[in-house]
Design a protein around this motif. Structure first.
Motif, PDB file in Angstrom:
ATOM      1  N   GLY A 444      32.760   6.086  33.822  1.00  0.00           N
ATOM      2  CA  GLY A 444      33.578   5.721  34.962  1.00  0.00           C
ATOM      3  C   GLY A 444      34.329   4.441  34.657  1.00  0.00           C
ATOM      4  N   PRO A 445      35.051   3.886  35.655  1.00  0.00           N
ATOM      5  CA  PRO A 445      35.749   2.615  35.435  1.00  0.00           C
ATOM      6  C   PRO A 445      34.783   1.553  34.921  1.00  0.00           C
ATOM      7  N   TYR A 548      32.925   9.951  41.365  1.00  0.00           N
ATOM      8  CA  TYR A 548      33.477   9.625  42.678  1.00  0.00           C
ATOM      9  C   TYR A 548      34.265   8.308  42.672  1.00  0.00           C
ATOM     10  N   LEU A 549      33.951   7.437  41.703  1.00  0.00           N
ATOM     11  CA  LEU A 549      34.538   6.100  41.704  1.00  0.00           C
ATOM     12  C   LEU A 549      36.060   6.160  41.590  1.00  0.00           C
ATOM     13  N   ILE A 550      36.703   5.301  42.337  1.00  0.00           N
ATOM     14  CA  ILE A 550      38.164   5.240  42.301  1.00  0.00           C
ATOM     15  C   ILE A 550      38.594   4.290  41.193  1.00  0.00           C
ATOM     16  N   SER A 551      39.540   4.734  40.418  1.00  0.00           N
ATOM     17  CA  SER A 551      40.111   3.880  39.374  1.00  0.00           C
ATOM     18  C   SER A 551      41.609   3.758  39.610  1.00  0.00           C
ATOM     19  N   GLU A 570      37.776  11.586  39.673  1.00  0.00           N
ATOM     20  CA  GLU A 570      37.782  12.772  38.809  1.00  0.00           C
ATOM     21  C   GLU A 570      37.955  14.086  39.553  1.00  0.00           C
ATOM     22  N   PHE A 571      37.679  14.098  40.829  1.00  0.00           N
ATOM     23  CA  PHE A 571      37.668  15.365  41.538  1.00  0.00           C
ATOM     24  C   PHE A 571      39.037  15.717  42.095  1.00  0.00           C
ATOM     25  N   PRO A 572      39.432  16.979  41.982  1.00  0.00           N
ATOM     26  CA  PRO A 572      40.744  17.381  42.493  1.00  0.00           C
ATOM     27  C   PRO A 572      40.791  17.311  44.014  1.00  0.00           C
TER      28      PRO A 572
END
Length: 777
Positions: A444-445, A548-551, A570-572
């Motif tokens: 993740g980030p 789930y983390l926002i980057s 990562e999720f569409p």
């Protein structure tokens, strides 16, 4: 009571006793979240309802063992003790039927409202059929205590399922950090749940020997323990002298390993031992120095951290080396019934082989042209010994160098090239490229993740993995046994951290090596894996929610002096909402749909919303527009070609770097100082200058020891307005720091910033100075 009334009660009683509870739920495709995805599945109407009277039909004792995890699950959540019986009642049962026409590990599953039937040719197929039932049951089946108010009901379905590949593996590195028997057994449980069937144990490396060898007790007396430097970054730990007593470590006894092997066999998991050679063996030669090159080799200690280059390796010229290794492998093969013995074979620096008289003599006698052929001799000789004991040799793709042993299997980790080459030569291959299968990488980030070795292998990248690669002929592809994830443990000191790195990425890998390639769909997988997360939680698994983390990604337009900010996870079709400024982030916040343009200093908060509720960690960032933004900058000594950021304007583009030094927002100097001049154009009043830097001592990145700010009206004559000095401090983690120098307001047209490089690392290596922005206020 009248005779008629007695008869009515009797009939009612018989009716109630003989009635199987009926399914009331209407199931849809969305209720089926099996992972890995079955080869063929058909949803039928109705469902099967488990009760305390559900029977488990077995024809032999080994089937009781296969049933045990389902039996235990119902005992935990309902208190039921489901009964084993040999013959099926009229309804309400699960039956295992042998079918020799099915392939190995394959199964068929037929669920009706009356009963459940699993067909397979072996216990592996029965096990996987039961694991599918487990995933059809409500998620609370994973609970450790009684759960009330749940109907233990599954849909009526027909499943025809089998694995795409026969090698579906995970490697655990026990050497760099030691993990005990109970953790290994819990990992085996999860491998079975994910329909994986190989556990590769990396038992030997420079930093620890983890297997009891009775003929050579010093391997564990000495080699299993190292000086505790766990407070330091892996690659900044100090060298250890021979004889220094170690306190960190441990090893598995032969009895413990036999227990692990037997437990794994009950879960259809083959445990493959890896005994490294000829390199990655400092722990062994620290115990027995005579195994190294030369007649009187200099004794060494067990390293506490990273070793490079790896020169303290087994001598390929001494017969005593091969005697030692053969004796070790005899004991290893008595513990592990596996078809395969892994011998490593990677990353040997053969400096000593070139000058060792024993190695030179061996090369002369065997007519070997160079040390690469000497390594090939070494591997081929060990393979011949392993083959005589009915086993097959496996090694990392370096065993190709100098000529591959006749019957060796290659694990291709340096990309896929080694696998392609080995398959084309008719050798079996296990694909495990670092790009997709190295679970020690960040997922993740990086600023939001625990310390890792580097790299970036998120869940979606793992899901892109395919063991059969472009360029393989059909004949070559037939040699691909499958794929494997590797969890090297340099940066993974605890079981909780190990779980975090494995789950859920192992679920993505499991689908790539089990399910048909044509069924691969990231959107579909994304939905199913979210349900798996709930099961992980109930099982107490410390899984990563990194997907789930926002980057963010940013792009600076220096002409318009604007920043374009994009948000993603990562999720569409993720429901990401954000707020600019100081407002509160909530379900009324604006939904992110297109990149955000920013032209002034702005705070941003963003979050992922699931079912209308904020979920997981809130993303926070501040885009700072300062007086240097978009102004030209001159470098007295140019930065390294290896780290060029986005070019000269990297330090004046308002975009800040992360702890991922490969994120494209850093300039770097190796062993050199940084000196840069920002041209402000017109005269401006300033009172503070800050230099953004990073420290990550493992890969040799250090804070500057001194930062100096100077100003000038003509760009020629400069006056110092402030200095910060900072001595080196040991630091085990990546850290971002702004060296800010404040002063009374001054007018200037030019600002010069100097940063002094540490120049020599405590371990004697070179030093990098990383810089990402000059902030002028």
């Amino acid at each position: 009571m009248s005779q008629k009334a007695h008869l009515l009660v009797f009939i009612l009683t018989i009716t109630l006793v003989g009635c199987q509870p009926k399914s009331t739920k209407v199931f849809t495709e969305d209720d089926i979240t099996i992972l890995p995805k079955p080869k063929e599945l058909q949803l039928n109407s109705g469902g099967f309802l488990f009760t305390e009277n559900t029977k488990l039909i077995v024809s032999k004792d080994s089937q009781k063992e296969v049933f045990q995890f389902i039996k235990n699950a119902f005992k935990n959540v309902s208190g039921w003790d489901l009964e084993f019986v040999e013959s099926a009642p009229s309804k309400n049962y699960i039956q295992l039927n042998l079918d020799d026409t099915l392939p190995d590990e394959a199964y068929t599953l037929a669920v009706t409202s009356n009963h459940i039937t699993i067909k397979a040719k072996d216990n592996a197929g029965f096990l996987y059929g039961l694991e599918t039932i487990r995933q059809l049951l409500p998620e609370s089946i994973e609970s450790k205590s009684i759960v009330n108010g749940v109907n233990w009901e599954i849909p009526n379905i027909s499943v025809n399922d089998e694995p795409r590949f026969k090698w579906r593996g995970l490697m655990l590195d026990l050497s760099r950090h030691f993990f005990d028997k109970e953790y290994i057994k819990s990992t085996i449980d999860q491998l079975a749940a994910h329909k994986m069937n190989v556990l590769h144990l990396h038992l030997v490396d420079d930093q620890g020997w983890r297997i009891e060898i009775k003929k050579y007790p010093k391997l564990t007396d000495v080699g299993a323990w190292r000086v505790d430097q766990e407070d330091l970054h892996w690659n900044s730990r100090l060298s250890v002298k021979a004889g220094e007593k170690g306190k960190y470590g441990g090893f598995l006894t032969q009895e413990e390993l036999k227990e692990i092997v037997a437990y794994a066999a009950s879960k259809n998991v083959e445990v493959i031992p890896e005994i490294e050679m000829p390199a990655h063996v400092t722990s062994a030669v620290a115990a027995y120095p005579e195994l190294m090159c030369f007649d009187n080799p200099e004794p060494v200690g067990v390293p506490s951290g990273g070793v490079w280059p790896i020169t303290d390796i087994y001598c390929a010229g001494k017969e005593s080396t091969f005697e030692f290794l053969e004796n070790v492998l005899i004991e290893v093969m008595e513990i592990f019934p596996s078809k395969y013995i892994h011998i490593g074979g990677d990353e040997a620096t053969k400096t000593n082989w070139k000058i060792c008289p024993h190695c030179k003599k061996r090369m002369k006698n065997e007519k070997l042209h160079d040390v690469e052929e000497l390594q090939s001799y070494f591997i081929k000789r060990m393979e011949k010994f392993i083959n005589t004991h009915g086993k097959k040799l496996v090694g990392w793709d370096e065993i190709l160098e100098g000529g591959l042993a006749p019957d060796a299997t290659v694990m291709s980790w340096r990309g896929v090239k080694g696998g392609l080459e080995a398959a084309s030569q008719g050798h079996d291959v296990v694909m495990t490229p670092g790009s997709h299968c190295y679970f020690d990488h960040y997922q993740g980030p990086q600023d939001d993740e625990p310390l890792a070795i580097g790299g970036y292998t998120p869940l979606s990248k793992v899901y892109e993995f395919d063991p059969v690669v472009e360029g393989m002929s059909e004949e070559d592809a037939a040699h691909v046994l499958g794929g494997q994830a590797n969890l090297w443990s340099e940066y993974i000191p605890t079981p909780e951290h190990s779980q975090y790195m494995i789950y859920p990425r192992i679920a993505a890998l499991a689908e790539t090596v089990w399910s048909p390639k044509e069924s691969r769909d990231w959107g579909d997988f994304s939905n199913r894996v979210k349900h798996l997360f709930k099961r992980y939680e109930l099982q107490g698994i410390n899984y990563a929610q990194s997907a789930y983390l926002i980057s963010k990604s940013t792009e600076a337009n220096l002409d318009t002096k604007t920043i374009t900010l994009s948000l993603q996870n990562e999720f569409p079709k993720a429901d990401i909402r954000y707020v600019l400024g100081e407002g509160e982030l909530n379900d009324d916040s604006k939904k992110y749909s297109t990149p955000i343009k920013i032209n002034s200093t702005t705070n941003i908060k963003a979050g992922l919303f699931l079912d209308g509720k904020l979920s997981g960690k809130v993303f926070k960032d501040t885009i700072v527009f300062h007086k240097a933004v978009a102004h030209p900058i001159e470098y007295i000594k140019k930065y390294s070609d290896s780290y060029q950021g986005v070019g000269p304007y990297t330090l004046t583009n308002a975009v800040r770097g992360t702890t991922n030094f490969h994120d494209g927002q850093w300039l770097a100097w190796l062993d050199d100082d940084m000196e840069a001049i920002v041209e402000l154009g017109e005269e401006k009043t300033i009172s503070q200058v800050a230099l953004g830097t990073m420290e990550n001592q493992g890969p040799g990145i250090y804070f500057p020891t001194k930062v100096e700010v100077l100003i000038s009206m003509d760009g020629k004559v400069f006056e110092t307005v402030g200095t910060i000095e900072r001595a080196y401090v040991k630091n085990g983690n990546p850290v971002l720091k702004d060296f800010a120098i404040s002063f009374e307001e001054r007018n200037t047209k030019y600002v010069k910033v100097k940063a002094t490089n540490l120049k020599k690392a405590p371990n004697g290596g070179g030093t990098w100075l990383f810089v990402d922005e000059i902030v002028i206020k």
